[in-house]
Design a protein around this motif. Structure first.
Motif, PDB file in Angstrom:
ATOM      1  N   VAL A  53       1.812   0.362   6.644  1.00 33.29           N
ATOM      2  CA  VAL A  53       2.969  -0.174   5.919  1.00 33.29           C
ATOM      3  C   VAL A  53       2.681  -1.581   5.423  1.00 33.29           C
ATOM      4  O   VAL A  53       2.981  -1.919   4.278  1.00 33.29           O
ATOM      5  CB  VAL A  53       4.219  -0.165   6.822  1.00 33.29           C
ATOM      6  CG1 VAL A  53       5.411  -0.747   6.069  1.00 33.29           C
ATOM      7  CG2 VAL A  53       4.539   1.240   7.295  1.00 33.29           C
ATOM      8  N   PHE A  54       2.075  -2.389   6.267  1.00 36.60           N
ATOM      9  CA  PHE A  54       1.864  -3.802   5.954  1.00 36.60           C
ATOM     10  C   PHE A  54       0.975  -3.989   4.723  1.00 36.60           C
ATOM     11  O   PHE A  54       1.227  -4.867   3.892  1.00 36.60           O
ATOM     12  CB  PHE A  54       1.251  -4.515   7.158  1.00 36.60           C
ATOM     13  CG  PHE A  54       1.171  -6.003   7.015  1.00 36.60           C
ATOM     14  CD1 PHE A  54       2.309  -6.781   7.124  1.00 36.60           C
ATOM     15  CD2 PHE A  54      -0.036  -6.629   6.771  1.00 36.60           C
ATOM     16  CE1 PHE A  54       2.252  -8.163   6.988  1.00 36.60           C
ATOM     17  CE2 PHE A  54      -0.111  -8.007   6.635  1.00 36.60           C
ATOM     18  CZ  PHE A  54       1.040  -8.776   6.746  1.00 36.60           C
ATOM     19  N   VAL A  55      -0.073  -3.176   4.599  1.00 36.48           N
ATOM     20  CA  VAL A  55      -1.010  -3.348   3.478  1.00 36.48           C
ATOM     21  C   VAL A  55      -0.453  -2.780   2.172  1.00 36.48           C
ATOM     22  O   VAL A  55      -0.941  -3.131   1.090  1.00 36.48           O
ATOM     23  CB  VAL A  55      -2.383  -2.706   3.780  1.00 36.48           C
ATOM     24  CG1 VAL A  55      -3.013  -3.334   4.997  1.00 36.48           C
ATOM     25  CG2 VAL A  55      -2.264  -1.194   3.956  1.00 36.48           C
ATOM     26  N   LEU A  56       0.560  -1.920   2.255  1.00 34.40           N
ATOM     27  CA  LEU A  56       1.099  -1.302   1.045  1.00 34.40           C
ATOM     28  C   LEU A  56       2.429  -1.895   0.605  1.00 34.40           C
ATOM     29  O   LEU A  56       2.822  -1.739  -0.557  1.00 34.40           O
ATOM     30  CB  LEU A  56       1.277   0.211   1.255  1.00 34.40           C
ATOM     31  CG  LEU A  56       0.004   1.033   1.463  1.00 34.40           C
ATOM     32  CD1 LEU A  56       0.364   2.493   1.739  1.00 34.40           C
ATOM     33  CD2 LEU A  56      -0.920   0.943   0.264  1.00 34.40           C
ATOM     34  N   GLN A  57       3.153  -2.556   1.527  1.00 35.92           N
ATOM     35  CA  GLN A  57       4.487  -3.036   1.175  1.00 35.92           C
ATOM     36  C   GLN A  57       4.425  -4.283   0.300  1.00 35.92           C
ATOM     37  O   GLN A  57       3.424  -4.990   0.261  1.00 35.92           O
ATOM     38  CB  GLN A  57       5.313  -3.315   2.437  1.00 35.92           C
ATOM     39  CG  GLN A  57       4.879  -4.522   3.219  1.00 35.92           C
ATOM     40  CD  GLN A  57       5.771  -4.797   4.409  1.00 35.92           C
ATOM     41  OE1 GLN A  57       5.542  -5.755   5.124  1.00 35.92           O
ATOM     42  NE2 GLN A  57       6.786  -3.995   4.668  1.00 35.92           N
ATOM     43  N   ASN A  58       5.532  -4.551  -0.374  1.00 30.74           N
ATOM     44  CA  ASN A  58       5.706  -5.768  -1.164  1.00 30.74           C
ATOM     45  C   ASN A  58       7.198  -6.080  -1.188  1.00 30.74           C
ATOM     46  O   ASN A  58       8.030  -5.211  -0.898  1.00 30.74           O
ATOM     47  CB  ASN A  58       5.128  -5.602  -2.575  1.00 30.74           C
ATOM     48  CG  ASN A  58       5.771  -4.458  -3.335  1.00 30.74           C
ATOM     49  OD1 ASN A  58       6.892  -4.572  -3.810  1.00 30.74           O
ATOM     50  ND2 ASN A  58       5.054  -3.329  -3.443  1.00 30.74           N
ATOM     51  N   PRO A  59       7.571  -7.325  -1.506  1.00 28.46           N
ATOM     52  CA  PRO A  59       8.989  -7.713  -1.434  1.00 28.46           C
ATOM     53  C   PRO A  59       9.918  -6.884  -2.316  1.00 28.46           C
ATOM     54  O   PRO A  59      11.096  -6.734  -1.995  1.00 28.46           O
ATOM     55  CB  PRO A  59       8.965  -9.183  -1.901  1.00 28.46           C
ATOM     56  CG  PRO A  59       7.583  -9.665  -1.606  1.00 28.46           C
ATOM     57  CD  PRO A  59       6.696  -8.483  -1.831  1.00 28.46           C
ATOM     58  N   VAL A  60       9.408  -6.330  -3.397  1.00 34.42           N
ATOM     59  CA  VAL A  60      10.257  -5.579  -4.326  1.00 34.42           C
ATOM     60  C   VAL A  60      10.807  -4.310  -3.680  1.00 34.42           C
ATOM     61  O   VAL A  60      11.944  -3.912  -3.924  1.00 34.42           O
ATOM     62  CB  VAL A  60       9.487  -5.236  -5.615  1.00 34.42           C
ATOM     63  CG1 VAL A  60      10.371  -4.447  -6.583  1.00 34.42           C
ATOM     64  CG2 VAL A  60       8.967  -6.501  -6.276  1.00 34.42           C
ATOM     65  N   VAL A  61       9.999  -3.660  -2.821  1.00 37.15           N
ATOM     66  CA  VAL A  61      10.427  -2.411  -2.172  1.00 37.15           C
ATOM     67  C   VAL A  61      10.702  -2.626  -0.685  1.00 37.15           C
ATOM     68  O   VAL A  61      10.617  -1.694   0.111  1.00 37.15           O
ATOM     69  CB  VAL A  61       9.365  -1.302  -2.358  1.00 37.15           C
ATOM     70  CG1 VAL A  61       9.287  -0.865  -3.802  1.00 37.15           C
ATOM     71  CG2 VAL A  61       8.003  -1.757  -1.855  1.00 37.15           C
ATOM     72  N   SER A  62      11.048  -3.845  -0.302  1.00 40.56           N
ATOM     73  CA  SER A  62      11.314  -4.131   1.110  1.00 40.56           C
ATOM     74  C   SER A  62      12.527  -3.368   1.626  1.00 40.56           C
ATOM     75  O   SER A  62      12.676  -3.161   2.826  1.00 40.56           O
ATOM     76  CB  SER A  62      11.528  -5.632   1.323  1.00 40.56           C
ATOM     77  OG  SER A  62      12.630  -6.100   0.563  1.00 40.56           O
TER      78      SER A  62
ATOM     79  N   SER B 245      10.917   2.442  -5.437  1.00 38.26           N
ATOM     80  CA  SER B 245      11.040   3.020  -4.095  1.00 38.26           C
ATOM     81  C   SER B 245      10.505   4.448  -4.028  1.00 38.26           C
ATOM     82  O   SER B 245       9.766   4.805  -3.108  1.00 38.26           O
ATOM     83  CB  SER B 245      12.506   2.992  -3.643  1.00 38.26           C
ATOM     84  OG  SER B 245      12.978   1.673  -3.531  1.00 38.26           O
ATOM     85  N   GLY B 246      10.871   5.281  -5.004  1.00 36.86           N
ATOM     86  CA  GLY B 246      10.449   6.676  -4.982  1.00 36.86           C
ATOM     87  C   GLY B 246       8.946   6.836  -5.074  1.00 36.86           C
ATOM     88  O   GLY B 246       8.328   7.545  -4.263  1.00 36.86           O
TER      89      GLY B 246
END
Length: 297
Positions: free
Chosen positions: A235-244, A155-156
């Motif tokens: 946000v959409f292109v950088l996010q992934n389920p681990v840091v949802s 997250s950080g």
């Protein structure tokens, strides 16, 4: 008054397409927010769908996931504004002090260019740099420490990459406004400050920054209004389920629940809440600025 009006008729005519654009694409769609107070469905349409009052807003504030998403949006939005806001000002002041025009033009071109990249390209650059398996940074890190670091899965570090990529992409283009404001400062003020013994740093503090203070305030007020508009693409292109737990924001939630899940009324209520909060923040920021002799209106 009549003579002045007749003289400005060509300007009013030129303004007509702008008015039509805003009426069609900005104001008329606002009528659609009524579905936030209805149980909307395609068969009955907007007008004939049954009214449910504040039902969707009660669901919104009773749902822990919705509150977490609103919190994420606030956190990322505030960090984007308060951390990213000074960078265009600093860049504009530095460019304004450059005296070698060829060097200034090269730097301006390099810092403006990222603005024209889509977030899909920026996301690819981020993955190329910070991917745990094949990223350049982790490749170098493995040579030094012997192990890779999951930059995009913590997250950080994800927040730092999110903020850094936004600053890299938009700082150069945002600096154009401040460069224009700097060009309007009377050069005699710098000469007078130099005669009084002020060095470059003191000239920046006492001449440059006060000279663009009104522009800074206006841009800050406008940026405060977009705190909850973190942006879908970035946000959409950088996010992934681990840091949802930190990367799921209002815009991505509306896409996932509203468009993919067809919960149009609920996400309309969420979008209306976002807009109202943005309006309140703009009004508060402007009221605060007026107390210091500045303000947008």
């Amino acid at each position: 008054m009549g003579l002045r009006l007749r003289r400005n008729i060509p300007i009013f005519i030129m303004f007509i397409p702008v008015i039509i654009f805003y009426l069609i694409f900005k104001y008329l769609p606002m009528l659609g927010v009524v579905i936030a107070f209805k149980d909307y469905n395609f068969i009955q349409g907007i007008m004939n769908s049954p009214w449910v009052g504040w039902k969707h807003f009660r669901i919104l504030f009773d749902n822990p996931q919705s509150l977490e998403i609103i919190r994420n949006t606030f956190v990322l939005g505030l960090l984007t504004v308060f951390i990213g806001f000074p960078f265009p000002i600093i860049l504009a002041i530095l460019l304004n002090e450059v005296r070698r025009m060829w060097f200034k033009r090269i730097v301006q071109t390099l810092v403006y260019l990222p603005h024209f990249f889509s977030w899909v390209i920026v996301g690819g650059v981020v993955l190329t740099l910070f991917s745990q398996e094949s990223g350049i940074v982790n490749h170098l890190l493995q040579r030094v420490t012997g192990e890779a670091y999951p930059f995009l899965y913590k997250s950080g570090s994800w927040i730092v990459i999110f903020l850094g990529s936004g600053i890299w992409k938009e700082t150069g283009f945002a600096a154009i406004i401040y460069l224009a404001a700097l060009s309007s400062i009377d050069t005699s003020l710098y000469e007078a400050a130099g005669i009084d013994g002020a060095n470059k740093w003191k000239q920046i503090i006492h001449v440059t920054i006060p000279g663009i203070a009104s522009t800074i305030v206006i841009m800050f007020i406008l940026s405060i209004g977009s705190v909850l508009e973190v942006g879908f693409d970035k946000v959409f292109v950088l996010q992934n389920p681990v840091v949802s737990n930190i990367s799921e924001v209002i815009s991505t939630y509306i896409y996932r629940i509203g468009i993919e899940g067809a919960q149009f009324s609920f996400t309309a209520a969420l979008g209306l809440f976002e807009s109202v909060v943005g309006l309140v923040l703009v009004l508060l920021a402007n009221r605060t600025a007026r107390k210091f002799g500045q303000g947008l209106w």
